[in-house]
Design a protein around this motif. Structure first.
Motif, PDB file in Angstrom:
ATOM      1  N   ILE A   1     -22.834 -30.431  13.812  1.00 37.99           N
ATOM      2  CA  ILE A   1     -22.118 -30.461  12.533  1.00 37.99           C
ATOM      3  C   ILE A   1     -23.178 -30.432  11.438  1.00 37.99           C
ATOM      4  N   GLY A   2     -23.377 -29.260  10.850  1.00 36.28           N
ATOM      5  CA  GLY A   2     -24.446 -29.104   9.879  1.00 36.28           C
ATOM      6  C   GLY A   2     -24.042 -28.436   8.588  1.00 36.28           C
ATOM      7  N   GLY A   3     -22.892 -27.794   8.586  1.00 38.45           N
ATOM      8  CA  GLY A   3     -22.498 -27.052   7.391  1.00 38.45           C
ATOM      9  C   GLY A   3     -23.274 -25.754   7.277  1.00 38.45           C
ATOM     10  N   TYR A   4     -23.422 -25.285   6.050  1.00 37.04           N
ATOM     11  CA  TYR A   4     -24.066 -24.001   5.801  1.00 37.04           C
ATOM     12  C   TYR A   4     -24.604 -23.988   4.379  1.00 37.04           C
ATOM     13  N   PRO A   5     -25.418 -22.987   4.026  1.00 39.69           N
ATOM     14  CA  PRO A   5     -26.020 -22.967   2.691  1.00 39.69           C
ATOM     15  C   PRO A   5     -24.998 -23.182   1.577  1.00 39.69           C
ATOM     16  N   GLY A   6     -25.353 -24.103   0.694  1.00 39.65           N
ATOM     17  CA  GLY A   6     -24.452 -24.447  -0.401  1.00 39.65           C
ATOM     18  C   GLY A   6     -23.445 -25.515  -0.035  1.00 39.65           C
ATOM     19  N   ASN A   7     -23.320 -25.811   1.249  1.00 40.72           N
ATOM     20  CA  ASN A   7     -22.346 -26.809   1.707  1.00 40.72           C
ATOM     21  C   ASN A   7     -22.829 -27.463   3.005  1.00 40.72           C
ATOM     22  N   TYR A   8     -24.051 -27.995   2.984  1.00 41.61           N
ATOM     23  CA  TYR A   8     -24.557 -28.684   4.169  1.00 41.61           C
ATOM     24  C   TYR A   8     -23.818 -29.996   4.365  1.00 41.61           C
TER      25      TYR A   8
END
Length: 168
Positions: free
Chosen positions: A83-90
């Motif tokens: 569970i890490g998210g992604y660029p702009g929404n880590y």
């Protein structure tokens, strides 16, 4: 150079095509929700295997694999967290680490959504390979292959395993 096979969210499901599509890779990396120790052991018998545990992985898998994995591959700094998210929404569990010490490549799973994005702020490539198993809402199961050459990531290739059905 190292050729990598990447997948996530298998949820205990083994597809014979994993061996076909990862036949020429040097290592297989799994971004969590492996599902069973039997599946993990099958991957380990097939290729050198790196993995993190996911939110659906039980105690045996949590003893086998960490929640967060950070290592060097070639000259590249790699970080994997389910569970890490992604660029702009880590995800809040990783955002501080991402900004204080960004890796060259950040891999996450969990969402079952295939994403390959470049974070311009952190100068970091992000890959979520989607979901390779049958569990979840995704319609198409996916894998990713790529090459690590020094600090570069080349030959990124998305493999669609087809619709989420047991009949191949």
């Amino acid at each position: 150079m190292k050729r990598i096979g990447l997948l996530s969210d298998t949820h205990s499901y083994w597809d014979e095509r994993y061996e076909k599509y990862f036949a020429d890779v040097d290592e297989v990396w799994h971004a969590g929700d492996i599902g069973s120790t039997e599946l993990a052991e099958r991957f380990q018998a097939f290729k050198p295997f790196r993995a993190v545990c996911g939110n659906c992985d039980g105690g045996d898998l949590r003893r086998m694999f960490p929640d967060l994995l950070r290592f060097k591959c070639e000259a590249a700094d790699i970080m994997i967290k389910h569970i890490g998210g992604y660029p702009g929404n880590y995800d809040r569990s990783i955002v501080g680490r991402m900004y204080t010490s960004p890796p060259d490549l950040f891999i996450s799973g969990h969402s079952h959504i295939l994403k390959i994005l470049y974070d311009k702020t952190l100068r970091c490539l992000h890959i979520n390979p989607g979901a390779a198993g049958l569990q979840g809402w995704q319609k198409v199961r996916t894998l990713v292959r790529f090459t690590v050459d020094g600090k570069e990531f080349k030959d990124l290739e998305v493999i669609e395993l087809g619709e989420k059905r047991k009949d191949k």
